[in-house]
Motif scaffolding. Sequence first.
Motif, short mmCIF file in Angstrom:
data_model
loop_
_atom_site.label_atom_id
_atom_site.label_comp_id
_atom_site.label_asym_id
_atom_site.label_seq_id
_atom_site.Cartn_x
_atom_site.Cartn_y
_atom_site.Cartn_z
N TYR A 60 -4.77 -39.20 23.00
CA TYR A 60 -3.40 -39.44 23.45
C TYR A 60 -2.43 -39.58 22.27
O TYR A 60 -1.33 -39.02 22.29
CB TYR A 60 -3.33 -40.69 24.33
CG TYR A 60 -1.95 -40.93 24.89
CD1 TYR A 60 -1.53 -40.27 26.05
CD2 TYR A 60 -1.05 -41.77 24.25
CE1 TYR A 60 -0.24 -40.45 26.55
CE2 TYR A 60 0.23 -41.96 24.73
CZ TYR A 60 0.63 -41.30 25.89
OH TYR A 60 1.90 -41.47 26.37
N THR A 61 -2.86 -40.35 21.25
CA THR A 61 -1.93 -40.64 20.15
C THR A 61 -1.95 -39.58 19.06
O THR A 61 -0.99 -39.47 18.30
CB THR A 61 -2.27 -41.99 19.48
OG1 THR A 61 -3.60 -41.91 18.94
CG2 THR A 61 -2.18 -43.15 20.45
N GLY A 62 -3.05 -38.85 18.97
CA GLY A 62 -3.18 -37.90 17.87
C GLY A 62 -3.68 -38.57 16.60
O GLY A 62 -3.70 -37.94 15.54
N ALA A 63 -4.08 -39.84 16.69
CA ALA A 63 -4.63 -40.53 15.51
C ALA A 63 -5.97 -39.90 15.15
O ALA A 63 -6.74 -39.52 16.04
CB ALA A 63 -4.82 -42.02 15.80
N GLU A 64 -6.24 -39.81 13.86
CA GLU A 64 -7.52 -39.23 13.42
C GLU A 64 -8.68 -40.08 13.94
O GLU A 64 -9.68 -39.57 14.41
CB GLU A 64 -7.52 -39.15 11.89
CG GLU A 64 -8.75 -38.54 11.29
CD GLU A 64 -8.99 -37.09 11.72
OE1 GLU A 64 -8.00 -36.37 11.98
OE2 GLU A 64 -10.17 -36.69 11.81
N ARG A 65 -8.49 -41.41 13.87
CA ARG A 65 -9.57 -42.30 14.28
C ARG A 65 -9.00 -43.57 14.88
O ARG A 65 -8.05 -44.15 14.33
CB ARG A 65 -10.40 -42.62 13.02
CG ARG A 65 -11.71 -43.25 13.29
CD ARG A 65 -12.76 -42.23 13.75
NE ARG A 65 -14.08 -42.85 13.67
CZ ARG A 65 -14.55 -43.71 14.58
NH1 ARG A 65 -13.84 -44.02 15.63
NH2 ARG A 65 -15.75 -44.24 14.42
N ALA A 66 -9.55 -44.00 16.01
CA ALA A 66 -9.13 -45.25 16.66
C ALA A 66 -10.35 -46.16 16.78
O ALA A 66 -11.43 -45.70 17.17
CB ALA A 66 -8.56 -44.95 18.04
#
Length: 384
Positions: A60-66
């Motif tokens: 959803y956020t496009g973060a590389e890693r959550a």
Amino acid sequence: MSSKLIEFIRDMYSTTEFIPLHAPSFSGNERKYVVDAIESTYVSSVGKYVNEFERRIEAYTGAERAVATVNGTAALHTALYLAGVTRNDLVITQALTFVATCNAIAQLGAKPVFVDVSKVSLGLCPTALQEFLTEYASVDKEGACRLVATNERIRAVVPMHTFGHPVQIDELLDVCKRWSIELVEDAAESLGSFYKGRHTGTHGRFSALSFNGNKIITTGGGGMVLCRKDADGKRAKHITTTAKVPHEFEYFHDEQGFNYRLPNINSALGCAQMESLERYVEKKRVLAAKYEAFFSGTDFHFFVEPDYAKSNYWLNAVLTPDKDARDNLLKETNGQGVMTRPVWTLMHRLPMFCSSVRGDLSISEWAEAHIVNIPSSPVWEGLL
Ligand SMILES: Cc1ncc(COP(=O)(O)O)c(C=O)c1O
């Protein structure tokens, strides 16, 4: 104004009962996934929902890693720790924030420094930041930014996306780069908010989300560290899971870590809530548009998203003409079962942060005297 507003809010939510500021909603797969987690017996620190929730937030956020954590404060503590914040460092943030921002800084033995917010976003102002650094800081031969008066290291800047409205992140990143300071976003309130098309919390190297009960989605309690680089994500996972070196049966921890992993049972709730997030954002934006129309033409100013942003309108805010009008509105609405509240007491007024270094805070003080947060539940009772 108060009686008209109460009538308007009661009409929107179609109820004569108490109206909370922000209630959670569980109308999707929440029960199914939580029961599944219970039946699997994996309710604690291991289970499929933890990974699944992290992957959904990444998508959803496009973060590389959550990396999921027990709450947003723990996520922020981890983010600051990984950004290198350590004992006796200074961390610049806004005085207009929830206390958790400063608690996470203080937990590391560092000290918050307060700089003013912008009237555009209610979050950290890039101009105020630049002016503060020009007046009080310098970069030494090793490239470390220091407060000239005390030689203390200014290690990080933590802007907070107030009420979900994105800060002027490009400008803040520019200032941070010029002064060799790491930027960590406190995105606790801004899941579903985008800055120039890119999700908040993905601009700094590290950032933190919260899934507390009052946020746009909730896991009961929970948070997430967002990382721009995969290697940072791996490190965040390691440090939040007691720094245990993976092994079939041996327990070996290669550094001091935190026990911050979000339990599987909370993650199950998070997976279901993610399925509703888009709908919540849309409903909140419709609700905000209704408020905006209601207040237009009055001497009350409904706070709208900056023109560079798409906000989740997590908590709607209205600016009253003066402090008396603010106090009056708070008294009347709460007295009649419509929950409203003033913004947080500014951080430099709290006993533990009152001696913090600070720049001019006139916009923060102005905001404190005028803001009233009004009911913002996206799906509740009769609301369409
Ligand atoms: C700005 C801000 N930072 C941090 C937090 C901390 O999150 P949590 O309550 O999940 O620890 C919150 C919310 O509660 C918040 O609003």
